[in-house]
Design an enzyme around this catalytic site. Structure first.
Site, PDB file in Angstrom:
ATOM      1  N   GLU A   1       1.496  -5.675   5.966  1.00 24.40           N
ATOM      2  CA  GLU A   1       1.182  -5.581   7.402  1.00 24.40           C
ATOM      3  C   GLU A   1       2.282  -4.864   8.162  1.00 24.40           C
ATOM      4  OE1 GLU A   1      -2.093  -6.886   7.500  1.00 24.40           O
ATOM      5  OE2 GLU A   1      -1.920  -5.320   9.006  1.00 24.40           O
TER       6      GLU A   1
ATOM      7  N   GLY B   1      -6.041  -6.572  -0.911  1.00 26.25           N
ATOM      8  CA  GLY B   1      -6.287  -7.892  -1.493  1.00 26.25           C
ATOM      9  C   GLY B   1      -7.771  -8.095  -1.748  1.00 26.25           C
TER      10      GLY B   1
ATOM     11  N   THR C   1      -3.755   1.207   2.513  1.00 27.42           N
ATOM     12  CA  THR C   1      -2.606   1.677   1.732  1.00 27.42           C
ATOM     13  C   THR C   1      -3.054   2.431   0.486  1.00 27.42           C
ATOM     14  OG1 THR C   1      -1.309  -0.206   2.498  1.00 27.42           O
ATOM     15  CG2 THR C   1      -0.506   0.914   0.526  1.00 27.42           C
TER      16      THR C   1
END
Ligand SMILES: CCCCCCCCCCCCC/C=C/C(=O)SCCNC(=O)CCNC(=O)[C@H](O)C(C)(C)COP(=O)(O)OP(=O)(O)OC[C@H]1O[C@@H](n2cnc3c(N)ncnc32)[C@H](O)[C@@H]1OP(=O)(O)O
Ligand SMILES: Cc1cc2nc3c(=O)[nH]c(=O)nc-3n(C[C@H](O)[C@H](O)[C@H](O)COP(=O)(O)OP(=O)(O)OC[C@H]3O[C@@H](n4cnc5c(N)ncnc54)[C@H](O)[C@@H]3O)c2cc1C
Length: 536
Positions: free
Chosen positions: A304, A61, A22
């Protein structure tokens, strides 16, 4: 070869990685990602660049200060041709000093709704060179001279996301078991109000409205665990076929993983929120763990694959299946019911009747979508615009399809397992299947009235069935959440601890606040007192 190089180091934690796909400007539309990886045949390297601010990776993350490597998804350029997005494994920090490598800009994206420990970060490249073997070449390759060798199936690049979406369904089962355990145990301890003057305040778990709020979370945890197991088995089978070069079943897996991820995360987030609200003020305490749990589950509606986008992916598959089936071609097992052209049967208030009803709803909605799109296109609207104008209905068709899959799987798997269970346990699990099925029939009664022969008296009877089931399940509720066997350390909740000492735990946690370290906080001397004396 690449797996031999990277996997052992990742397994023994020499490599701490993350998945950097992303970007600030794109999360959903992967073909629009801007990070570039341009092959230099002279040095046999890729040059990574973030040409714009919106090209910066944003969200991965662990990226901010934890990861020293990441899988970067970038537009692959070779010999002047853009071959689309491909994955690269890239070291971003020095393995000894942990300093960002020259040409790498990395940092923390800031506070979020929850997930505060996820260390989500941003990442930008400035002519950052990586060796050719950084390109993960399982599917497509770039040879030393820069020749691009196409993957046999371009969408295999997206395979990671299918895997995680499959796992997320089981994740949601777990999160719902946590929320249900906390809220149901608290509801057994909490006494409130006096509906009968001459009797003590009852447990709030005895209020039918409280049961209505909570038992569906308990039943959904089991429904999603069972569906998650079925989906995992399907994933393993499809992955095995892919390994031998057969991608025929991948589209069905992608479609069913998309809608199940979307529906289970949306349900989990809303049901965890219901668990929080059913605990009154104490459910709003961080020490109850319910606000944190809500933050975790609601994030899953976005990460996701954003839920609407995924439901539209499934809708794309359902519309294609309808068009295929209408030409007499065979459909995948999960979509075959779409071609059931038998007359709408007399409604039956049974599990099989309701499951068949949801299949009728899904097929009816898909047919309506196809008709609307066809009508718009015949009137001169482009297919893309017709799709967009029909998209609210397409999402609803996807949801109905997903619900039909969950209902059928839950019922079939519990029926199959029941034979090996003690009669009392089998009876309780069947009650949960029954409750889950009737709950959703009542939630979607409008659709059933539109697409099946259900009548008013059937709906009244279903409402009564539902209320009877709440009563039947009540005596076993605490036992059912205890059966999740979640330790207090895992629950991390003042309201859900096994010993039920809620009020003592709430006070113990409150007294830990630094603000209670002294009877008069320094804010009085710095602000309140000067203000009260007119000096501020
Ligand atoms: C041990 C591990 C345990 C894990 C447990 C779970 C832990 C969970 C914790 C996670 C913490 C957070 C982590 C979060 C990570 C992320 O968020 S990673 C980033 C996720 N991002 C996305 O999901 C992006 C979503 N967008 C897309 O997937 C695509 O852009 C799109 C929406 C599918 C559109 O792509 P596009 O190329 O434009 O495709 P279309 O034109 O729509 O369709 C083309 C055809 O391709 C087929 N297809 C698309 N995707 C897939 C796929 N994944 N697999 C197979 N096939 C796919 C699609 O069906 C079309 O087919 P046809 O209809 O036949 O043309
Ligand atoms: C907690 C968390 C952790 C994350 N971890 C990671 C990670 O580790 N690695 C990583 O790469 N990413 C990660 N992400 C990013 C995540 O994958 C993206 O946020 C997600 O894919 C959604 O993309 P987006 O944010 O660009 O939303 P957008 O796509 O911009 O969505 C915004 C709105 O636009 C709508 N929309 C977009 N496209 C369409 C369409 N075609 N049709 C109809 N509506 C549309 C959506 O439905 C939504 O309502 C994480 C996100 C979160 C919240």
């Amino acid at each position: 070869e690449q797996q031999e190089k990277w996997v052992p180091r990742a397994v023994n934690m020499e490599i701490i990685g993350t998945y950097a796909q992303t970007e600030l400007g794109h999360g959903t539309f992967l073909r629009g990602l801007e990070t570039t990886a341009t092959y230099d045949p002279n040095t046999e390297e890729f040059v990574l660049n973030s040409p714009t601010l919106t090209a910066y990776k944003w969200w991965p993350g662990g990226l901010a200060h934890t990861a020293n490597h990441c899988v970067v998804v970038a537009q692959l350029h070779s010999k002047g041709v853009n071959h689309g997005v491909h994955p690269f494994i890239v070291q971003i920090r020095d393995e000894d000093t942990h300093m960002p490598l020259p040409g790498v800009k990395v940092g923390e994206i800031g506070p979020k709704l929850s997930f505060s420990t996820a260390n989500n970060g941003f990442l930008g490249f400035d002519n950052f060179r990586v060796p050719r073997d950084s390109m993960l070449m399982k599917n497509a390759q770039v040879l030393k001279d820069g020749t691009y060798v196409k993957s046999r199936l371009s969408k295999l690049t997206y395979g990671t996301m299918v895997f995680i979406r499959v796992m997320i369904v089981t994740d949601m089962a777990y999160y719902l078991s946590v929320g249900a355990t906390i809220a149901i145990r608290y509801s057994a301890v909490r006494h409130q109000s006096k509906p009968k003057e001459n009797e003590p305040e009852p447990q709030i778990l005895d209020y039918v409205t409280q049961q209505h709020k909570l038992f569906i979370a308990l039943a959904s945890s089991h429904a999603f665990r069972v569906t998650g197991q079925w989906l995992w088995t399907t994933f393993v089978r499809v992955n095995k076929a892919l390994t031998s070069g057969n991608a025929d079943t991948l589209p069905e897996l992608h479609a069913v993983a998309c809608c199940l991820k979307a529906v289970t995360t949306r349900d989990a987030a809303s049901m965890v929120e219901a668990c929080r609200m059913s605990c009154g003020g104490h459910g709003y305490m961080t020490s109850s763990y319910l606000p944190i749990l809500y933050g975790i589950t609601t994030a899953a509606c976005t990460y996701e694959g954003e839920n609407t986008v995924l439901l539209l992916q499934t809708a794309r598959s359902l519309v294609k299946a309808w068009q295929k089936g209408s030409k007499g071609k065979p459909l995948s097992p999960t979509e075959a019911y779409l071609m059931d052209k038998s007359p709408v049967p007399k409604w039956e208030n049974t599990l099989d009747g309701i499951i068949a009803g949801f299949r009728r709803v899904s097929a009816g909605k898909v047919q309506d979508c196809v008709s609307k799109i066809d009508k718009l296109v015949k009137m001169g609207t482009s297919y893309e615009d017709a799709w967009n104008q029909t998209s609210v209905r397409l999402v609803a068709a996807s949801e109905a399809h997903s619900r039909a899959v969950i209902l059928a799987t839950f019922r079939a798997e519990v029926s199959r397992a029941a034979a090996a269970l003690s009669p009392p346990l089998a009876r309780v699990l069947h009650q949960l299947v029954h409750l889950y099925t009737v709950y959703w029939a009542l939630e979607r009664v409008g659709d059933l009235l539109l697409y099946t022969s259900i009548a008013e008296r059937d709906v009244q009877e279903l409402q009564q069935q539902y209320e009877d089931l709440l009563q039947k399940i009540r005596p076993n509720t605490v036992g059912l959440v205890d059966a999740f066997d979640l330790r207090d350390e895992i629950l991390n909740s003042t309201l859900g601890a096994y010993d039920g000492r809620v009020y003592e735990r709430l006070m113990e946690e409150a007294l830990k606040s630094p603000l209670n370290a002294e009877p008069v906080n320094q804010s009085f001397h710095k602000y309140l007192k000067p203000f009260m004396q007119g000096k501020l």
